[in-house]
Design an enzyme around this catalytic site. Structure first.
Site, PDB file in Angstrom:
ATOM      1  N   LYS A  30       0.818  -1.226   0.000  1.00  0.00           N
ATOM      2  CA  LYS A  30       0.000   0.000   0.000  1.00  0.00           C
ATOM      3  C   LYS A  30       0.847   1.269   0.000  1.00  0.00           C
ATOM      4  O   LYS A  30       0.474   2.267  -0.611  1.00  0.00           O
ATOM      5  CB  LYS A  30      -0.930   0.014   1.218  1.00  0.00           C
ATOM      6  CG  LYS A  30      -2.029  -1.033   1.120  1.00  0.00           C
ATOM      7  CD  LYS A  30      -2.898  -0.991   2.349  1.00  0.00           C
ATOM      8  CE  LYS A  30      -3.876  -2.149   2.329  1.00  0.00           C
ATOM      9  NZ  LYS A  30      -4.663  -2.221   3.553  1.00  0.00           N
TER      10      LYS A  30
ATOM     11  N   ASP B 215      -9.796   2.250   3.338  1.00  0.00           N
ATOM     12  CA  ASP B 215      -9.887   1.394   4.533  1.00  0.00           C
ATOM     13  C   ASP B 215     -10.505   2.130   5.728  1.00  0.00           C
ATOM     14  O   ASP B 215     -11.275   1.548   6.498  1.00  0.00           O
ATOM     15  CB  ASP B 215      -8.495   0.903   4.954  1.00  0.00           C
ATOM     16  CG  ASP B 215      -7.997  -0.235   4.078  1.00  0.00           C
ATOM     17  OD1 ASP B 215      -8.825  -0.916   3.451  1.00  0.00           O
ATOM     18  OD2 ASP B 215      -6.771  -0.441   4.033  1.00  0.00           O
TER      19      ASP B 215
END
Ligand code: NAP
Length: 283
Positions: free
Chosen positions: A64, A101
């Site tokens: 990420k 997220d």
């Protein structure tokens, strides 16, 4: 030709993202494929994403941060967190991305426990991409207290400094490690305990903390999801907490990604049903 979406991560074999998105595409009659790629080196994989005209996708552990740095157009959130889990093509040679997220986590807390995260004192264990997104979302939502813990102390210190720098005005603590893991200072309390470490991804992984060191925690969420509850969730349930794994967060971060790719509401029911079905199947 069908549009291609990919998941970049390592490992990815456990991921239910392909199941969830394929169900979404099917339910809306979208002609697209979603493929999970086990990526051991980020650069060549990203080059392939560019060259193959991949339309969009997701990024998971451990890429990420690399993805956030590789985007042509990173959202403000991705830039601030230095982490991106969702990307999409904006032109032939440009890729944009963001992080969903945090939003997925907030929606999951509300769905799983029936309370808004904005009213909870929360201990976040782990300061990788997931932990940082969770802590930043809690801070932005105005959670009254956030306690941070990470195996690597500098990551927690950096995260705490960033949250303060962004104007978080609630109580912020960095937890020390004791023999059995992180521990709250005497007299402090939390409502929600979150495992955002990658412990639990592999069966047999220990819990990152002993819930006895967090007396009074009413809720526990593990970002990891699976057919069986993790050691962390089992320990928290035994200590009397209401527990939830990461499936609702997966659903909601994925729904947000879908909305960014297609500019239309995600078919939540179809996605949720596909996840529930896959997680009910014996492995
Ligand atoms: P990441 O960026 O690689 O961070 C992993 C974190 O786990 C780091 O804080 C790392 O500590 C810590 N860690 C690893 N091994 C550990 C150990 N043995 N003891 C203590 N801490 C340990 O990964 P991530 O993206 O944050 O993801 C973390 C977990 O959340 C993964 O299992 C991922 O699948 C899950 N997740 C789920 C969702 C969902 O939608 N449900 C979304 C995001 C993430 P160091 O910094 O010290 O290495």
């Amino acid at each position: 030709m069908r549009d291609l979406f990919v998941l970049l991560g390592h490992p990815v074999s456990h991921s239910l993202s392909p199941t969830m998105y394929r169900a979404a595409f099917r339910s809306l009659g979208i002609s697209a494929a979603y493929v999970a790629l086990d990526v051991r080196e980020f650069e060549p994989a990203w080059l392939a994403v560019r060259r193959l005209q991949v339309r969009g996708g997701n990024v998971t552990v451990p890429w990420k941060e690399a993805a956030a740095g590789a985007l042509d157009e990173a959202s403000e959130r991705a830039r601030r967190l230095g982490s991106a889990n969702t990307f999409w093509r904006t032109s032939e040679d440009r890729i944009a991305g963001t992080e969903t997220d945090g939003e997925g986590f907030l929606r999951a807390v509300e769905e799983d426990f029936g309370v808004p995260a904005s009213g909870l004192r929360v201990a976040v264990l782990g300061a990788g991409g997931g932990g940082r997104a969770v802590a930043a979302a809690l801070a932005a939502a105005g959670a009254p207290a956030i306690a941070l813990w990470s195996r690597t102390r500098e990551r927690t210190e950096r995260l705490a400094a960033e949250l303060r720098g962004e104007g978080y005005e609630g109580a912020l603590a960095e937890l020390e490690s004791g023999a059995g893991g992180p521990r709250l200072p005497p007299g402090e309390g939390v409502d929600l305990l979150v495992n955002a470490t990658s412990l639990g991804l592999r069966s047999g992984d220990p819990a990152p903390a002993d819930p006895a060191d967090f007396p009074g925690a009413r809720f526990a969420m593990d970002l990891v999801y699976g057919r069986e509850p993790s050691a962390f969730l089992r320990a928290c349930a035994a200590a009397g907490a209401q527990t939830a794994d990461g499936r609702a967060m997966l659903l909601h971060q994925g729904a947000r990604a879908f909305e960014l790719w297609f500019a239309r509401p995600a078919p939540l029911d179809a996605m949720r049903a596909a996840l529930a079905h896959a997680l009910a199947r014996p492995s």
